[in-house]
Motif scaffolding. Structure first.
Motif, short mmCIF file in Angstrom:
data_model
loop_
_atom_site.label_atom_id
_atom_site.label_comp_id
_atom_site.label_asym_id
_atom_site.label_seq_id
_atom_site.Cartn_x
_atom_site.Cartn_y
_atom_site.Cartn_z
N TRP A 16 15.44 -19.32 19.47
CA TRP A 16 15.60 -18.36 20.57
C TRP A 16 16.08 -17.02 20.04
O TRP A 16 15.57 -15.96 20.41
N ARG A 17 17.08 -17.05 19.14
CA ARG A 17 17.58 -15.81 18.56
C ARG A 17 16.49 -15.10 17.77
O ARG A 17 16.35 -13.87 17.84
N ALA A 18 15.67 -15.84 17.02
CA ALA A 18 14.57 -15.25 16.26
C ALA A 18 13.54 -14.61 17.20
O ALA A 18 13.04 -13.52 16.93
N TYR A 19 13.26 -15.28 18.31
CA TYR A 19 12.32 -14.73 19.29
C TYR A 19 12.86 -13.41 19.85
O TYR A 19 12.13 -12.41 19.92
N LEU A 20 14.13 -13.39 20.24
CA LEU A 20 14.73 -12.17 20.78
C LEU A 20 14.71 -11.05 19.74
O LEU A 20 14.46 -9.89 20.07
N LYS A 21 14.96 -11.39 18.50
CA LYS A 21 14.95 -10.39 17.44
C LYS A 21 13.55 -9.79 17.27
O LYS A 21 13.40 -8.58 17.11
N ARG A 22 12.51 -10.65 17.35
CA ARG A 22 11.13 -10.16 17.23
C ARG A 22 10.78 -9.24 18.39
O ARG A 22 10.01 -8.31 18.25
N LYS A 23 11.32 -9.51 19.56
CA LYS A 23 10.98 -8.75 20.76
C LYS A 23 11.86 -7.54 21.00
O LYS A 23 11.59 -6.75 21.90
N THR A 24 12.89 -7.36 20.19
CA THR A 24 13.80 -6.24 20.36
C THR A 24 13.11 -4.95 19.92
O THR A 24 12.52 -4.89 18.85
N VAL A 25 13.20 -3.95 20.77
CA VAL A 25 12.61 -2.65 20.49
C VAL A 25 13.75 -1.66 20.25
O VAL A 25 14.67 -1.57 21.06
N THR A 26 13.66 -0.92 19.17
CA THR A 26 14.71 0.04 18.85
C THR A 26 14.46 1.37 19.56
O THR A 26 13.33 1.67 19.97
N ARG A 27 15.49 2.14 19.68
CA ARG A 27 15.36 3.46 20.31
C ARG A 27 14.38 4.32 19.52
O ARG A 27 13.60 5.07 20.09
N ASP A 28 14.41 4.23 18.19
CA ASP A 28 13.50 5.03 17.36
C ASP A 28 12.05 4.68 17.67
O ASP A 28 11.20 5.56 17.75
N ALA A 29 11.76 3.40 17.85
CA ALA A 29 10.39 2.99 18.15
C ALA A 29 9.94 3.52 19.51
O ALA A 29 8.80 3.95 19.67
N ILE A 30 10.84 3.54 20.46
CA ILE A 30 10.52 4.06 21.79
C ILE A 30 10.24 5.55 21.71
O ILE A 30 9.27 6.06 22.29
N GLU A 31 11.07 6.27 20.96
CA GLU A 31 10.88 7.71 20.81
C GLU A 31 9.58 8.02 20.08
O GLU A 31 8.86 8.96 20.44
N GLU A 32 9.24 7.23 19.06
CA GLU A 32 7.99 7.43 18.33
C GLU A 32 6.79 7.21 19.24
O GLU A 32 5.81 7.94 19.21
N GLU A 33 6.87 6.17 20.07
CA GLU A 33 5.78 5.88 21.00
C GLU A 33 5.61 7.00 22.01
O GLU A 33 4.50 7.39 22.35
N ALA A 34 6.72 7.57 22.47
CA ALA A 34 6.66 8.68 23.43
C ALA A 34 6.06 9.92 22.77
O ALA A 34 5.32 10.68 23.40
N ASP A 35 6.36 10.15 21.48
CA ASP A 35 5.82 11.31 20.75
C ASP A 35 4.31 11.19 20.57
O ASP A 35 3.60 12.20 20.61
N VAL A 36 3.81 9.97 20.37
CA VAL A 36 2.38 9.74 20.18
C VAL A 36 1.62 9.99 21.48
O VAL A 36 0.53 10.54 21.48
N ALA A 37 2.19 9.59 22.59
CA ALA A 37 1.52 9.72 23.88
C ALA A 37 1.55 11.11 24.38
O ALA A 37 1.18 12.07 24.24
#
Length: 86
Positions: A65-86
């Motif tokens: 369960w912890r490994a699943y949550l870790k795989r699904k965790t999105v960092t703030r940097d990733a969110i900002e990068e995605e917003a910059d691309v769009a």
């Protein structure tokens, strides 16, 4: 290893000993503040954690369960990068 690191490792080991190895669907739902239905949906997904059926109980290993949550965790940097691309 310093004394502080040794103490931290011992604290972590003691905390891990207090946690259950397996969780029921109800325990996961309560601990993660979500519905049992969402937990079942996650368990049925291809990238979901492995579950074990024991009679009518569905159990999930805590480390999976912890490994699943870790795989699904999105960092703030990733969110900002995605917003910059769009």
């Amino acid at each position: 290893m310093t004394n502080r690191n040794k103490a931290e490792n011992q604290d972590t080991e003691q905390n891990n000993d207090a946690l259950p190895v397996m969780f029921t669907v109800s325990q996961l739902a309560k601990a993660n503040n979500c519905s049992r239905g969402l937990i079942y949906k996650i368990l049925k997904s291809p990238d979901g954690p492995v579950c074990v059926k024991l009679g009518d109980k569905t159990l999930v290993e805590a480390s999976d369960w912890r490994a699943y949550l870790k795989r699904k965790t999105v960092t703030r940097d990733a969110i900002e990068e995605e917003a910059d691309v769009a």
